[in-house]
Motif scaffolding. Structure first.
Motif, PDB file in Angstrom:
ATOM      1  N   GLU A 174       0.872  -1.399   0.012  1.00 53.21           N
ATOM      2  CA  GLU A 174       0.031   0.060   0.050  1.00 53.21           C
ATOM      3  C   GLU A 174       1.088   1.222   0.016  1.00 53.21           C
ATOM      4  O   GLU A 174       0.568   2.215  -0.734  1.00 53.21           O
ATOM      5  CB  GLU A 174      -0.915   0.055   1.272  1.00 53.21           C
ATOM      6  CG  GLU A 174      -1.850   1.175   1.311  1.00 53.21           C
ATOM      7  CD  GLU A 174      -3.142   1.100   2.373  1.00 53.21           C
ATOM      8  OE1 GLU A 174      -3.629   1.960   2.690  1.00 53.21           O
ATOM      9  OE2 GLU A 174      -3.024   0.023   3.000  1.00 53.21           O
ATOM     10  N   ARG A 178       0.919   3.961  -2.990  1.00 55.65           N
ATOM     11  CA  ARG A 178       0.552   5.552  -2.798  1.00 55.65           C
ATOM     12  C   ARG A 178       1.703   6.563  -3.300  1.00 55.65           C
ATOM     13  O   ARG A 178       1.578   7.337  -3.921  1.00 55.65           O
ATOM     14  CB  ARG A 178       0.531   5.859  -1.348  1.00 55.65           C
ATOM     15  CG  ARG A 178      -0.998   5.091  -0.563  1.00 55.65           C
ATOM     16  CD  ARG A 178      -1.023   5.513   1.056  1.00 55.65           C
ATOM     17  NE  ARG A 178      -2.362   5.009   1.579  1.00 55.65           N
ATOM     18  CZ  ARG A 178      -3.432   5.436   1.114  1.00 55.65           C
ATOM     19  NH1 ARG A 178      -3.806   6.691   0.669  1.00 55.65           N
ATOM     20  NH2 ARG A 178      -4.530   4.925   1.936  1.00 55.65           N
ATOM     21  N   LEU A 181       1.297   6.263  -7.254  1.00 51.89           N
ATOM     22  CA  LEU A 181       0.328   7.158  -7.571  1.00 51.89           C
ATOM     23  C   LEU A 181       0.531   8.748  -7.435  1.00 51.89           C
ATOM     24  O   LEU A 181      -0.036   9.461  -8.312  1.00 51.89           O
ATOM     25  CB  LEU A 181      -1.114   7.172  -6.807  1.00 51.89           C
ATOM     26  CG  LEU A 181      -1.618   5.533  -7.165  1.00 51.89           C
ATOM     27  CD1 LEU A 181      -2.945   5.366  -5.976  1.00 51.89           C
ATOM     28  CD2 LEU A 181      -2.367   5.369  -8.500  1.00 51.89           C
ATOM     29  N   ARG A 189      -2.856   8.197 -14.900  1.00 54.75           N
ATOM     30  CA  ARG A 189      -3.915   7.569 -13.936  1.00 54.75           C
ATOM     31  C   ARG A 189      -4.818   6.911 -14.546  1.00 54.75           C
ATOM     32  O   ARG A 189      -5.741   6.147 -14.260  1.00 54.75           O
ATOM     33  CB  ARG A 189      -4.212   8.513 -12.968  1.00 54.75           C
ATOM     34  CG  ARG A 189      -3.280   8.709 -11.706  1.00 54.75           C
ATOM     35  CD  ARG A 189      -3.804   9.566 -10.567  1.00 54.75           C
ATOM     36  NE  ARG A 189      -4.226  11.045 -11.110  1.00 54.75           N
ATOM     37  CZ  ARG A 189      -3.255  11.876 -10.899  1.00 54.75           C
ATOM     38  NH1 ARG A 189      -2.317  11.782 -10.523  1.00 54.75           N
ATOM     39  NH2 ARG A 189      -3.723  13.275 -11.182  1.00 54.75           N
ATOM     40  N   GLU A 192      -4.402   3.410 -15.069  1.00 55.54           N
ATOM     41  CA  GLU A 192      -4.049   2.839 -13.858  1.00 55.54           C
ATOM     42  C   GLU A 192      -5.378   2.332 -13.132  1.00 55.54           C
ATOM     43  O   GLU A 192      -6.122   3.213 -13.075  1.00 55.54           O
ATOM     44  CB  GLU A 192      -3.244   3.379 -13.015  1.00 55.54           C
ATOM     45  CG  GLU A 192      -1.759   3.401 -13.857  1.00 55.54           C
ATOM     46  CD  GLU A 192      -1.029   2.323 -13.740  1.00 55.54           C
ATOM     47  OE1 GLU A 192      -1.318   1.286 -13.001  1.00 55.54           O
ATOM     48  OE2 GLU A 192       0.232   2.221 -14.366  1.00 55.54           O
ATOM     49  N   PHE A 193      -5.218   1.469 -12.347  1.00 51.98           N
ATOM     50  CA  PHE A 193      -6.414   1.007 -11.083  1.00 51.98           C
ATOM     51  C   PHE A 193      -6.194   2.115 -10.040  1.00 51.98           C
ATOM     52  O   PHE A 193      -4.940   2.514  -9.841  1.00 51.98           O
ATOM     53  CB  PHE A 193      -6.103  -0.368 -10.529  1.00 51.98           C
ATOM     54  CG  PHE A 193      -6.256  -1.438 -11.379  1.00 51.98           C
ATOM     55  CD1 PHE A 193      -7.519  -1.580 -12.232  1.00 51.98           C
ATOM     56  CD2 PHE A 193      -5.436  -2.596 -11.607  1.00 51.98           C
ATOM     57  CE1 PHE A 193      -7.719  -2.493 -13.235  1.00 51.98           C
ATOM     58  CE2 PHE A 193      -5.549  -3.610 -12.550  1.00 51.98           C
ATOM     59  CZ  PHE A 193      -6.930  -3.870 -13.371  1.00 51.98           C
ATOM     60  N   ASP A 194      -7.291   2.569  -9.374  1.00 54.23           N
ATOM     61  CA  ASP A 194      -7.194   3.101  -8.425  1.00 54.23           C
ATOM     62  C   ASP A 194      -6.521   2.397  -7.147  1.00 54.23           C
ATOM     63  O   ASP A 194      -6.311   1.218  -7.263  1.00 54.23           O
ATOM     64  CB  ASP A 194      -8.480   3.683  -7.913  1.00 54.23           C
ATOM     65  CG  ASP A 194      -9.418   2.741  -7.540  1.00 54.23           C
ATOM     66  OD1 ASP A 194      -9.460   1.811  -7.004  1.00 54.23           O
ATOM     67  OD2 ASP A 194     -10.788   2.955  -7.906  1.00 54.23           O
ATOM     68  N   LEU A 195      -6.345   3.002  -6.176  1.00 52.59           N
ATOM     69  CA  LEU A 195      -5.428   2.321  -5.064  1.00 52.59           C
ATOM     70  C   LEU A 195      -6.249   0.928  -4.384  1.00 52.59           C
ATOM     71  O   LEU A 195      -5.781  -0.091  -4.004  1.00 52.59           O
ATOM     72  CB  LEU A 195      -5.470   3.355  -3.781  1.00 52.59           C
ATOM     73  CG  LEU A 195      -4.513   2.659  -2.639  1.00 52.59           C
ATOM     74  CD1 LEU A 195      -3.328   2.265  -2.701  1.00 52.59           C
ATOM     75  CD2 LEU A 195      -4.801   3.664  -1.448  1.00 52.59           C
ATOM     76  N   GLN A 196      -7.588   1.171  -4.192  1.00 51.14           N
ATOM     77  CA  GLN A 196      -8.478   0.138  -3.732  1.00 51.14           C
ATOM     78  C   GLN A 196      -8.407  -0.968  -4.701  1.00 51.14           C
ATOM     79  O   GLN A 196      -8.453  -2.412  -4.346  1.00 51.14           O
ATOM     80  CB  GLN A 196      -9.762   0.689  -3.070  1.00 51.14           C
ATOM     81  CG  GLN A 196      -9.756   1.566  -2.030  1.00 51.14           C
ATOM     82  CD  GLN A 196      -9.092   0.876  -0.751  1.00 51.14           C
ATOM     83  OE1 GLN A 196      -9.070  -0.303  -0.588  1.00 51.14           O
ATOM     84  NE2 GLN A 196      -8.114   1.770  -0.199  1.00 51.14           N
ATOM     85  N   THR A 197      -8.674  -0.847  -5.847  1.00 48.57           N
ATOM     86  CA  THR A 197      -8.576  -2.046  -6.896  1.00 48.57           C
ATOM     87  C   THR A 197      -7.371  -2.386  -7.108  1.00 48.57           C
ATOM     88  O   THR A 197      -7.215  -3.803  -7.010  1.00 48.57           O
ATOM     89  CB  THR A 197      -8.869  -1.346  -8.274  1.00 48.57           C
ATOM     90  OG1 THR A 197     -10.485  -0.517  -8.056  1.00 48.57           O
ATOM     91  CG2 THR A 197      -9.316  -2.443  -9.253  1.00 48.57           C
ATOM     92  N   SER A 198      -6.255  -1.780  -6.939  1.00 44.54           N
ATOM     93  CA  SER A 198      -4.773  -2.363  -6.857  1.00 44.54           C
ATOM     94  C   SER A 198      -4.698  -3.403  -5.698  1.00 44.54           C
ATOM     95  O   SER A 198      -4.048  -4.421  -5.760  1.00 44.54           O
ATOM     96  CB  SER A 198      -3.815  -1.319  -6.926  1.00 44.54           C
ATOM     97  OG  SER A 198      -3.889  -0.551  -8.146  1.00 44.54           O
TER      98      SER A 198
END
Length: 266
Positions: A174, A178, A181, A189, A192-198
């Motif tokens: 994580e 972060r 990103l 972006r 790219e996947f967002d943080l939660q999807t990643s």
């Protein structure tokens, strides 16, 4: 020989791929490195040779730059046909929206082209992301999924000579995500996947690895918690490559006609 790395985002796949290419080169191997490069990752590996870095400019690696994706996606939007394997994977695991569908079909088409060349090459070809990683992402993006569909997907995709799984503790992944990103612009972006999807890919990757093990597959499992552990993994993979080369040299060429020899890593 094809070496494929897989694992969740920020698990160290590209880092290990670069370090491995440099180490194999020092051992006298002819190596091609095919990477899904990110600008923030370039030059991050100490001790890389200029020659190893030049191998990144390949048929798959260059189009994976974020700006080029808009151009290379155009044929897909215009209805260009894809190869049979790409079509089969897309039919089995259709993404939930158009943008994701274009992204997946584009990547799989480029991957199929590069994999076909690699499978007939005398080089060692390293994919920092190959079919297993693609399958993990598509499982996450599909409208609905169950274990049987995942197993059918694994039955479709070609297997490398050496499969290496990377992981790290969730908190480490994580933090890396972060930071990644934070270095990306708006265009990057978009692809790219967002943080939660990643982060969800941690569980997806573990589930796919579990299915592979149940099917009798053996994988080299690498912790990317620190660079020291990656260096040990590089040494182990180099030993695997030497063993593969020795086995290939001992095989009668006439026995290889029409056949593929597949070795799966410990």
């Amino acid at each position: 020989m094809i070496i494929e790395l897989f694992g969740p985002p920020a698990s160290g796949k590209t880092t290990l791929a670069h370090a491995l290419a440099a180490a194999l080169e020092k051992q006298g191997f002819d190596v091609q490195l095919i990477v899904s490069s990110r600008p923030a990752e370039r030059g991050s590996i100490p001790g890389e040779s200029k020659r190893a870095l030049s191998w990144c400019r390949t048929e798959l690696g260059a189009p994976l730059s974020r700006a080029a994706k808009l151009v290379s996606a155009a044929p897909i939007l215009l209805g260009a046909t894809s190869d049979d394997l790409t079509a089969s994977i897309m039919d089995l695991l259709p993404p939930s929206n158009l943008l994701r569908s274009v992204r997946c079909r584009r990547y799989l088409s480029l991957l199929a082209r590069s994999w076909k060349v690699a499978s007939t090459s005398d080089r060692i070809v390293i994919f920092d992301q190959g079919y297993v990683t693609a399958l993990c992402s598509m499982v996450l993006l599909a409208r609905s999924i169950d274990r049987s569909v995942m197993m059918r997907g694994l039955a479709l995709i070609p297997r490398p000579n050496l499969l290496v799984r990377l992981d790290a503790p969730r908190k480490i992944l994580e933090a890396r995500l972060r930071a990644r990103l934070g270095r990306q612009g708006a265009l990057e972006r978009l692809f790219e996947f967002d943080l939660q999807t990643s982060l969800q890919q941690i569980e997806t990757t573990s589930e796919v690895a579990h299915v592979l093990q149940e099917q009798g597959g053996r994988m080299m499992h690498v912790s990317s918690l620190d660079y020291c552990r990656l260096e040990k993994a590089v040494d182990q993979i180099v030993r695997e490559a030497k063993s593969w080369k020795k086995e290939v040299n001992q095989v009668d060429p006439s026995l290889l006609e029409g056949r593929h020899i597949i070795r799966v890593a410990r």
